[in-house]
Design a protein around this motif. Structure first.
Motif, PDB file in Angstrom:
ATOM      1  N   ASN A 119       0.841  -1.183   0.000  1.00 63.62           N
ATOM      2  CA  ASN A 119       0.000   0.000   0.000  1.00 63.62           C
ATOM      3  C   ASN A 119       0.885   1.244   0.000  1.00 63.62           C
ATOM      4  OD1 ASN A 119      -2.312   1.499   0.078  1.00 63.62           O
ATOM      5  ND2 ASN A 119      -2.663   1.235   2.260  1.00 63.62           N
ATOM      6  N   ILE A 120       0.733   2.083  -1.016  1.00 63.08           N
ATOM      7  CA  ILE A 120       1.604   3.244  -1.207  1.00 63.08           C
ATOM      8  C   ILE A 120       0.794   4.529  -1.151  1.00 63.08           C
ATOM      9  CG2 ILE A 120       3.044   4.457  -2.908  1.00 63.08           C
ATOM     10  CD1 ILE A 120       4.065   1.826  -3.872  1.00 63.08           C
ATOM     11  N   LEU A 121       1.364   5.559  -0.525  1.00 62.80           N
ATOM     12  CA  LEU A 121       0.797   6.899  -0.622  1.00 62.80           C
ATOM     13  C   LEU A 121       1.628   7.687  -1.632  1.00 62.80           C
ATOM     14  CD1 LEU A 121      -1.226   9.075   0.547  1.00 62.80           C
ATOM     15  CD2 LEU A 121       0.797   9.957   1.718  1.00 62.80           C
ATOM     16  N   LEU A 122       0.957   8.268  -2.609  1.00 64.48           N
ATOM     17  CA  LEU A 122       1.610   9.144  -3.575  1.00 64.48           C
ATOM     18  C   LEU A 122       1.172  10.567  -3.282  1.00 64.48           C
ATOM     19  CD1 LEU A 122       3.195   9.784  -6.191  1.00 64.48           C
ATOM     20  CD2 LEU A 122       1.055   9.375  -7.444  1.00 64.48           C
ATOM     21  N   ALA A 123       2.111  11.424  -2.878  1.00 72.28           N
ATOM     22  CA  ALA A 123       1.836  12.834  -2.624  1.00 72.28           C
ATOM     23  C   ALA A 123       2.383  13.644  -3.787  1.00 72.28           C
ATOM     24  CB  ALA A 123       2.468  13.279  -1.308  1.00 72.28           C
ATOM     25  N   GLU A 124       1.482  14.118  -4.650  1.00 70.13           N
ATOM     26  CA  GLU A 124       1.877  14.815  -5.878  1.00 70.13           C
ATOM     27  C   GLU A 124       0.773  15.814  -6.234  1.00 70.13           C
ATOM     28  OE1 GLU A 124       3.245  16.507  -8.823  1.00 70.13           O
ATOM     29  OE2 GLU A 124       4.590  14.862  -8.218  1.00 70.13           O
ATOM     30  N   ASP A 125       1.153  17.084  -6.451  1.00 68.82           N
ATOM     31  CA  ASP A 125       0.141  18.110  -6.703  1.00 68.82           C
ATOM     32  C   ASP A 125      -0.217  18.241  -8.180  1.00 68.82           C
ATOM     33  OD1 ASP A 125       2.827  19.182  -6.969  1.00 68.82           O
ATOM     34  OD2 ASP A 125       1.896  21.129  -7.280  1.00 68.82           O
ATOM     35  N   ASP A 126       0.603  17.720  -9.082  1.00 69.48           N
ATOM     36  CA  ASP A 126       0.301  17.751 -10.507  1.00 69.48           C
ATOM     37  C   ASP A 126      -0.718  16.650 -10.802  1.00 69.48           C
ATOM     38  OD1 ASP A 126       0.348  17.180 -13.323  1.00 69.48           O
ATOM     39  OD2 ASP A 126       2.249  18.229 -13.492  1.00 69.48           O
ATOM     40  N   ALA A 127      -1.954  17.058 -11.078  1.00 69.17           N
ATOM     41  CA  ALA A 127      -3.045  16.085 -11.215  1.00 69.17           C
ATOM     42  C   ALA A 127      -2.811  15.117 -12.363  1.00 69.17           C
ATOM     43  CB  ALA A 127      -4.372  16.815 -11.410  1.00 69.17           C
ATOM     44  N   ILE A 128      -2.302  15.609 -13.491  1.00 70.50           N
ATOM     45  CA  ILE A 128      -2.076  14.738 -14.652  1.00 70.50           C
ATOM     46  C   ILE A 128      -0.979  13.721 -14.355  1.00 70.50           C
ATOM     47  CG2 ILE A 128      -1.302  14.672 -17.051  1.00 70.50           C
ATOM     48  CD1 ILE A 128      -2.596  17.401 -17.440  1.00 70.50           C
ATOM     49  N   LEU A 129       0.119  14.191 -13.758  1.00 69.91           N
ATOM     50  CA  LEU A 129       1.206  13.276 -13.404  1.00 69.91           C
ATOM     51  C   LEU A 129       0.739  12.273 -12.357  1.00 69.91           C
ATOM     52  CD1 LEU A 129       4.142  12.342 -13.487  1.00 69.91           C
ATOM     53  CD2 LEU A 129       4.698  14.172 -11.855  1.00 69.91           C
ATOM     54  N   ALA A 130      -0.032  12.744 -11.379  1.00 66.74           N
ATOM     55  CA  ALA A 130      -0.510  11.863 -10.312  1.00 66.74           C
ATOM     56  C   ALA A 130      -1.417  10.767 -10.867  1.00 66.74           C
ATOM     57  CB  ALA A 130      -1.250  12.667  -9.250  1.00 66.74           C
ATOM     58  N   ASP A 131      -2.325  11.155 -11.771  1.00 70.61           N
ATOM     59  CA  ASP A 131      -3.220  10.148 -12.372  1.00 70.61           C
ATOM     60  C   ASP A 131      -2.424   9.098 -13.129  1.00 70.61           C
ATOM     61  OD1 ASP A 131      -5.439  11.387 -11.355  1.00 70.61           O
ATOM     62  OD2 ASP A 131      -5.999  12.402 -13.217  1.00 70.61           O
ATOM     63  N   GLY A 132      -1.431   9.551 -13.889  1.00 76.21           N
ATOM     64  CA  GLY A 132      -0.620   8.605 -14.653  1.00 76.21           C
ATOM     65  C   GLY A 132       0.178   7.678 -13.765  1.00 76.21           C
ATOM     66  N   LEU A 133       0.794   8.240 -12.708  1.00 69.73           N
ATOM     67  CA  LEU A 133       1.577   7.410 -11.793  1.00 69.73           C
ATOM     68  C   LEU A 133       0.696   6.427 -11.040  1.00 69.73           C
ATOM     69  CD1 LEU A 133       4.242   9.803 -10.229  1.00 69.73           C
ATOM     70  CD2 LEU A 133       4.641   7.789 -11.659  1.00 69.73           C
ATOM     71  N   CYS A 134      -0.465   6.881 -10.598  1.00 66.95           N
ATOM     72  CA  CYS A 134      -1.377   5.979  -9.879  1.00 66.95           C
ATOM     73  C   CYS A 134      -1.759   4.801 -10.766  1.00 66.95           C
ATOM     74  CB  CYS A 134      -2.627   6.732  -9.428  1.00 66.95           C
ATOM     75  SG  CYS A 134      -2.375   7.810  -7.997  1.00 66.95           S
ATOM     76  N   ALA A 135      -2.070   5.087 -12.025  1.00 70.62           N
ATOM     77  CA  ALA A 135      -2.446   4.014 -12.951  1.00 70.62           C
ATOM     78  C   ALA A 135      -1.288   3.049 -13.166  1.00 70.62           C
ATOM     79  CB  ALA A 135      -2.895   4.617 -14.280  1.00 70.62           C
ATOM     80  N   GLN A 136      -0.080   3.576 -13.319  1.00 71.17           N
ATOM     81  CA  GLN A 136       1.079   2.707 -13.542  1.00 71.17           C
ATOM     82  C   GLN A 136       1.410   1.888 -12.298  1.00 71.17           C
ATOM     83  OE1 GLN A 136       3.639   5.998 -14.971  1.00 71.17           O
ATOM     84  NE2 GLN A 136       4.046   4.742 -16.768  1.00 71.17           N
ATOM     85  N   LEU A 137       1.305   2.497 -11.139  1.00 69.30           N
ATOM     86  CA  LEU A 137       1.591   1.773  -9.896  1.00 69.30           C
ATOM     87  C   LEU A 137       0.572   0.669  -9.664  1.00 69.30           C
ATOM     88  CD1 LEU A 137       2.545   4.818  -7.651  1.00 69.30           C
ATOM     89  CD2 LEU A 137       4.061   2.913  -8.235  1.00 69.30           C
ATOM     90  N   ARG A 138      -0.701   0.963  -9.919  1.00 71.81           N
ATOM     91  CA  ARG A 138      -1.729  -0.078  -9.765  1.00 71.81           C
ATOM     92  C   ARG A 138      -1.518  -1.192 -10.774  1.00 71.81           C
ATOM     93  NH1 ARG A 138      -5.536   4.784  -9.044  1.00 71.81           N
ATOM     94  NH2 ARG A 138      -5.652   4.964  -6.770  1.00 71.81           N
ATOM     95  N   GLY A 139      -1.111  -0.811 -11.980  1.00 70.92           N
ATOM     96  CA  GLY A 139      -0.821  -1.821 -12.995  1.00 70.92           C
ATOM     97  C   GLY A 139       0.351  -2.703 -12.611  1.00 70.92           C
ATOM     98  N   ALA A 140       1.245  -2.158 -11.755  1.00 74.33           N
ATOM     99  CA  ALA A 140       2.405  -2.933 -11.292  1.00 74.33           C
ATOM    100  C   ALA A 140       2.084  -3.743 -10.042  1.00 74.33           C
ATOM    101  CB  ALA A 140       3.575  -1.988 -11.014  1.00 74.33           C
ATOM    102  N   GLY A 141       0.821  -3.681  -9.587  1.00 74.76           N
ATOM    103  CA  GLY A 141       0.409  -4.512  -8.464  1.00 74.76           C
ATOM    104  C   GLY A 141       0.364  -3.826  -7.113  1.00 74.76           C
ATOM    105  N   PHE A 142       0.565  -2.500  -7.078  1.00 76.17           N
ATOM    106  CA  PHE A 142       0.507  -1.771  -5.820  1.00 76.17           C
ATOM    107  C   PHE A 142      -0.901  -1.234  -5.581  1.00 76.17           C
ATOM    108  CE2 PHE A 142       4.950  -1.178  -7.260  1.00 76.17           C
ATOM    109  CZ  PHE A 142       5.623  -1.678  -6.159  1.00 76.17           C
ATOM    110  N   GLU A 143      -1.230  -1.046  -4.313  1.00 76.33           N
ATOM    111  CA  GLU A 143      -2.418  -0.279  -3.945  1.00 76.33           C
ATOM    112  C   GLU A 143      -1.960   1.143  -3.681  1.00 76.33           C
ATOM    113  OE1 GLU A 143      -4.817  -1.925  -0.876  1.00 76.33           O
ATOM    114  OE2 GLU A 143      -4.518  -3.976  -1.562  1.00 76.33           O
ATOM    115  N   VAL A 144      -2.679   2.130  -4.229  1.00 73.54           N
ATOM    116  CA  VAL A 144      -2.207   3.510  -4.184  1.00 73.54           C
ATOM    117  C   VAL A 144      -3.307   4.435  -3.687  1.00 73.54           C
ATOM    118  CG1 VAL A 144      -1.072   5.363  -5.459  1.00 73.54           C
ATOM    119  CG2 VAL A 144      -0.809   2.997  -6.221  1.00 73.54           C
TER     120      VAL A 144
END
Length: 228
Positions: free
Chosen positions: A2-27
Motif C-alpha cells: 500500500n503506497i501513498l503518492l503525494a503529488e500536486d500535478d493532477a495529470i502526473l498523479a493520475d498517470g503514476l497511480c495508474a502505472q503503480l496499480r498496474g504494477a500490483g501496488f495499492e495507491v
C-alpha cells in the motif's frame, strides 16, 4: 503493498497511480502537504512517495513531521530540483531514496521494490508466532498456547493475511483478493465481518486481538506487551 503518492500535478498523479496499480501496488493519492501528513499518520502505508514541491506544506516538512510518528516508514522523495543541496536536504530530512523529474516509470518501480525488499520483514517464514498464537504454514495448522484451533480454509487465509501484515491495516479489498485466489466459492460481501467474528472467538486468550479500523479495515496486534 500500500503506497501513498503525494503529488500536486493532477495529470502526473493520475498517470503514476495508474502505472503503480498496474504494477500490483495499492495507491492512495494526496494532492497537498497537509493531506499527505494526515494520511501518513492516520493510516498504515508500506511506502510513501513525496514530491518536495507540495502546496500548503512542502514535502520535506511533511517528511520531518511524519518521521517523528512513523520512523520506519520507507520514503522516496521526488522533485524537479536536480542539485546536490536538494538531494542532501531530502536525505537529511529522512528520505530513503531520491528520484529527480523527469524519470522513467521502470526506474521508479525498481527503486520502490528495492526499498521494500530492504525494509519489509520476510513474510515467508514457515512458522509465525505472535502472542500465544502459532501458525505453521507447511502443515496449515494453528494453535493457541499449544492447543490446536480448528480453522476453515477461509479462516486460515484470513488469519494468515492478518498475521503477515501484523500491526498494519488490512482492507476488505485485500481480504477479498486473498480469498479469490483460494477457493473462490463465495462472494465476500458482508461475510468478512462474520469471519472476523469467528476468528475473534477462536483467538480468545491468545494474547492477540483483531481491531476494526472504521472505514479502513482490520488490524491484528498483540495484546499489551506480548508481541513477538
Amino acid at each position: 503493498m500500500n503506497i501513498l503518492l503525494a503529488e500536486d500535478d493532477a495529470i502526473l498523479a493520475d498517470g503514476l497511480c495508474a502505472q503503480l496499480r498496474g504494477a500490483g501496488f495499492e495507491v492512495e493519492h494526496a494532492p497537498n502537504g497537509p493531506v499527505a501528513e494526515y494520511l501518513l499518520i492516520k493510516q498504515a502505508f508500506d511506502l510513501a512517495i513525496l514530491d518536495i514541491g507540495l502546496p500548503m506544506m512542502d514535502g520535506l516538512t511533511v517528511l520531518q513531521r511524519v518521521r517523528s510518528v512513523r520512523p520506519g516508514l520507507p520514503v522516496v522523495v521526488v522533485t524537479a530540483r536536480d542539485s546536490l543541496d536538494s538531494r542532501v536536504a531530502g536525505l537529511n530530512a529522512g528520505a530513503d531514496d531520491y528520484v529527480t523529474k523527469p524519470f522513467d516509470f521502470p526506474e521508479l518501480e525498481a527503486r520502490l521494490r528495492a526499498l521494500l525488499r530492504r525494509t519489509q520483514p520476510a513474510s515467508t517464514a514457515p512458522e509465525m508466532d505472535i502472542g500465544r498464537l502459532r501458525m505453521e504454514r507447511g502443515a496449515l495448522r494453528a494453535s493457541v498456547a499449544g492447543e490446536p484451533i480448528d480453522l476453515s480454509p477461509r479462516e486460515w487465509t484470513l488469519l494468515e493475511l492478518l498475521v503477515t501484515h501484523r500491526n498494519k491495516v488490512v482492507t476488505k479489498d485485500q481480504i477479498g483478493q486473498a480469498w479469490s485466489s483460494g477457493d473462490g466459492t463465495e462472494p465476500v460481501g458482508n461475510s468478512t465481518e462474520v469471519y472476523i467474528h469467528r476468528l475473534r472467538r477462536k483467538l480468545e486468550n491468545s494474547g492477540v486481538m483483531i481491531r476494526t479500523v472504521r472505514g479502513l479495515g482490520y488490524l491484528l496486534e498483540a495484546d499489551g506487551s506480548m508481541s513477538s
